[in-house]
Structures are given as structure tokens and as C-alpha cells.
Design an enzyme around this catalytic site. Structure first.
Site, PDB file in Angstrom:
ATOM      1  N   LYS A  13       0.821  -1.221   0.000  1.00 31.06           N
ATOM      2  CA  LYS A  13       0.000   0.000   0.000  1.00 31.06           C
ATOM      3  C   LYS A  13       0.847   1.260   0.000  1.00 31.06           C
ATOM      4  CE  LYS A  13      -2.357  -0.611   3.801  1.00 31.06           C
ATOM      5  NZ  LYS A  13      -1.826  -1.887   4.314  1.00 31.06           N
ATOM      6  N   ARG A  88      -9.508   0.604   8.695  1.00 29.38           N
ATOM      7  CA  ARG A  88      -8.999  -0.752   8.888  1.00 29.38           C
ATOM      8  C   ARG A  88     -10.009  -1.645   9.582  1.00 29.38           C
ATOM      9  NH1 ARG A  88      -3.193   0.551   8.641  1.00 29.38           N
ATOM     10  NH2 ARG A  88      -1.899  -1.282   8.632  1.00 29.38           N
ATOM     11  N   ARG A 126      11.344  -6.519   4.706  1.00 32.01           N
ATOM     12  CA  ARG A 126      11.178  -5.062   4.545  1.00 32.01           C
ATOM     13  C   ARG A 126      12.194  -4.307   5.393  1.00 32.01           C
ATOM     14  NH1 ARG A 126       5.359  -2.312   5.044  1.00 32.01           N
ATOM     15  NH2 ARG A 126       5.362  -3.091   7.178  1.00 32.01           N
ATOM     16  N   ARG A 159      11.492  -2.060  10.818  1.00 33.43           N
ATOM     17  CA  ARG A 159      10.456  -1.490  11.694  1.00 33.43           C
ATOM     18  C   ARG A 159      10.231  -2.409  12.880  1.00 33.43           C
ATOM     19  NH1 ARG A 159       5.299   0.322   8.173  1.00 33.43           N
ATOM     20  NH2 ARG A 159       4.300  -0.824   9.863  1.00 33.43           N
ATOM     21  N   ARG A 170       0.417  -9.423  13.832  1.00 34.70           N
ATOM     22  CA  ARG A 170      -0.213  -8.350  13.036  1.00 34.70           C
ATOM     23  C   ARG A 170      -1.126  -8.928  11.982  1.00 34.70           C
ATOM     24  NH1 ARG A 170       4.176  -5.186  10.178  1.00 34.70           N
ATOM     25  NH2 ARG A 170       2.700  -3.614   9.552  1.00 34.70           N
TER      26      ARG A 170
HETATM   27  P1  AMP Z   1       1.076   0.641   8.673  1.00 32.72           P
HETATM   28  O1  AMP Z   1       2.277   1.492   8.460  1.00 32.72           O
HETATM   29  O2  AMP Z   1      -0.104   1.063   7.854  1.00 32.72           O
HETATM   30  O3  AMP Z   1       1.363  -0.839   8.568  1.00 32.72           O
HETATM   31  O4  AMP Z   1       0.612   0.890  10.195  1.00 32.72           O
HETATM   32  C1  AMP Z   1       1.471   0.563  11.278  1.00 32.72           C
HETATM   33  C2  AMP Z   1       0.649   0.320  12.536  1.00 32.72           C
HETATM   34  O5  AMP Z   1      -0.071   1.527  12.885  1.00 32.72           O
HETATM   35  C3  AMP Z   1      -0.436  -0.747  12.400  1.00 32.72           C
HETATM   36  O6  AMP Z   1       0.068  -2.049  12.580  1.00 32.72           O
HETATM   37  C4  AMP Z   1      -1.402  -0.324  13.512  1.00 32.72           C
HETATM   38  O7  AMP Z   1      -0.900  -0.707  14.780  1.00 32.72           O
HETATM   39  C5  AMP Z   1      -1.342   1.190  13.428  1.00 32.72           C
HETATM   40  N1  AMP Z   1      -2.390   1.688  12.513  1.00 32.72           N
HETATM   41  C6  AMP Z   1      -2.236   2.198  11.247  1.00 32.72           C
HETATM   42  N2  AMP Z   1      -3.415   2.528  10.710  1.00 32.72           N
HETATM   43  C7  AMP Z   1      -4.358   2.228  11.645  1.00 32.72           C
HETATM   44  C8  AMP Z   1      -5.777   2.316  11.694  1.00 32.72           C
HETATM   45  N3  AMP Z   1      -6.485   2.771  10.653  1.00 32.72           N
HETATM   46  N4  AMP Z   1      -6.401   1.925  12.828  1.00 32.72           N
HETATM   47  C9  AMP Z   1      -5.710   1.470  13.888  1.00 32.72           C
HETATM   48  N5  AMP Z   1      -4.376   1.329  13.905  1.00 32.72           N
HETATM   49  C10 AMP Z   1      -3.701   1.708  12.807  1.00 32.72           C
END
Ligand code: AMP
Length: 218
Positions: A13, A88, A126, A159, A170
């Protein structure tokens, strides 16, 4: 319009949203990036969010929805936005629909579809730049010099939520929620599905076509 880019962790994404934003000029709004910026700034929101993120869990809806609404109220998000990582779960999708119920702004979704086995492989390979946020993959998108960002020469990191023990948690936590969000957009006739496996530029072309069909053009 608001284009919601849906996909599991590791579906690509971030990389694809960045490219689509560069190609169309639409603002790229990523909740993960917003949380990471809050964490780096040491804000109360960042401190609260970090606990959940490091455990591979979603940050509570109230915190997330308030943060995204504040971001979408900024001028660069006034017309065309690519949402990456939000909504999400169905409650977040409902909050997004409710926020724009009185406006003429269309909300459409595109799912980047990638199998679970590929997701696991991608997430553990990653690496990211802690300074500019660019994402790399040790095999399919390696940096030009090992371990160093092409853009800003910062040393790349893994990360904390890509650690092998967190990745499985996750995926388990987030795939079920993703399915219900996909169902919601499908049921309301607002979903397109794009195959997210293949060379980055091919996926990019497929996504650009789906986005254009949904109304997001350059
Ligand atoms: P990402 O970089 O999109 O993988 O997001 C990293 C982390 O941020 C995720 O694993 C969640 O813990 C948190 N996160 C990101 N977007 C959301 C969301 N829409 N709702 C809740 N937690 C989020």
C-alpha cells in the site's frame, strides 16, 4: 474524491500509494506514517499509540479517527486524497462515510490483493528509512548501497513491528478486520480489486487503471 487503498500489512500500500500520489497529484495520507511521526515527536498520542503498534494491534478507533479527521481537514486534502491504512475496520469505515455523508465527495476503494504466504515473506524482508520513510525490500526493491537509503543516505532499519514475532500477530489481528472492510465496500458497489503480486511497476499500472476507473485521474 477519496480513494481508499485497502490491503494487508505488506501488500505494498505505502509504495503504491506514494507512486499513485506522484502520478495524480492527490494527497497521500497514511495513518501508519501519521502515527510514526507522533511517536518520533514524543507526543501523548504517539506514546499511547506505540504500545499498540509494537504489539501488532490496531490503535483504538477513537484515537485513530480523531487523528485522521484532523489530517483530512488540512487544505492539501480538500479535493483528492489517497487513504493508505484507513479504514482498517468497519467502525472506521462507518466514521469515514459519516464524515462525508453531507458532501458530494465520492469514497471509493481499491483492494491490493496478495496471498498470506507472500505477505509473510515480504514483511520480514522489509527495511525502511527512519528519516524519509522510504520502504525497501531486500530482494525485490533493494537499496543501491546495502543498508543505506537511496534518497537521503540514512542507515535503514527494520520497523519494530516487522520483527518476526510481531509479524504473525499483526497478520492474524488485521486480516479478519480487513475482510470485513472489503465486504462493506463490495456490498455498496464501491470496490475494485487489483492483483498486488508482480513487479512494482506492473502493479502500479494496474492500480492506476483501477483508480482512474473509480474517478482518480491526473
Ligand atoms: P502501517 O504502516 O499502515 O502498517 O501501520 C502501522 C501500525 O499503525 C499498524 O500495525 C497499527 O498498529 C497502526 N495503525 C495504522 N493505521 C491504523 C488504523 N487505521 N487503525 C488502527 N491502527 C492503525
Amino acid at each position: 474524491m477519496i480513494l481508499v487503498l485497502l490491503g494487508a500489512p505488506g501488500a505494498g500500500k505505502g509504495t503504491q500509494a506514494e507512486a499513485l500520489s506522484a502520478a495524480t497529484g492527490a494527497a497521500h495520507v497514511a495513518t501508519g506514517d501519521l502515527f510514526r511521526a507522533e511517536i518520533s515527536a514524543g507526543s501523548p498520542l504517539g506514546v499511547a499509540a506505540k504500545e499498540f503498534i509494537d504489539a501488532g494491534q490496531l490503535v483504538p478507533d477513537e484515537v485513530t479517527i480523531n487523528m485522521i479527521q484532523a489530517r483530512l481537514a488540512r487544505p492539501d486534502a480538500a479535493t483528492r486524497v489517497i487513504l493508505d491504512g484507513f479504514p482498517r475496520n468497519p467502525a472506521q469505515a462507518a466514521a469515514l462515510d459519516a464524515a462525508y455523508a453531507a458532501s458530494t465527495r465520492a469514497i471509493r476503494a481499491v483492494l491490493l490483493k496478495v496471498d498470506r504466504a507472500v505477505l509473510l515473506e515480504r514483511l520480514t524482508a522489509r527495511r525502511v528509512c527512519p528519516s524519509c520513510g522510504r520502504s525497501y525490500h531486500l530482494l525485490s526493491r533493494p537499496p543501491k548501497s546495502p543498508g543505506v537509503c537511496d534518497v537521503c543516505a540514512t542507515t535503514l532499519i527494520t520497523r519494530s513491528d516487522d520483527a518476526p514475532e510481531t509479524v504473525a500477530a499483526r497478520l492474524a489481528n488485521q486480516l479478519a478486520a480487513l475482510d470485513s472492510v472489503v465486504d462493506l465496500y463490495r456490498a455498496t458497489g464501491r470496490l475494485a480489486v487489483v492483483d498486488g503480486v508482480g513487479p512494482i511497476d506492473e502493479v502500479q499500472a494496474r492500480l492506476a487503471a483501477a483508480a482512474a476507473a473509480a474517478g482518480l485521474t491526473a
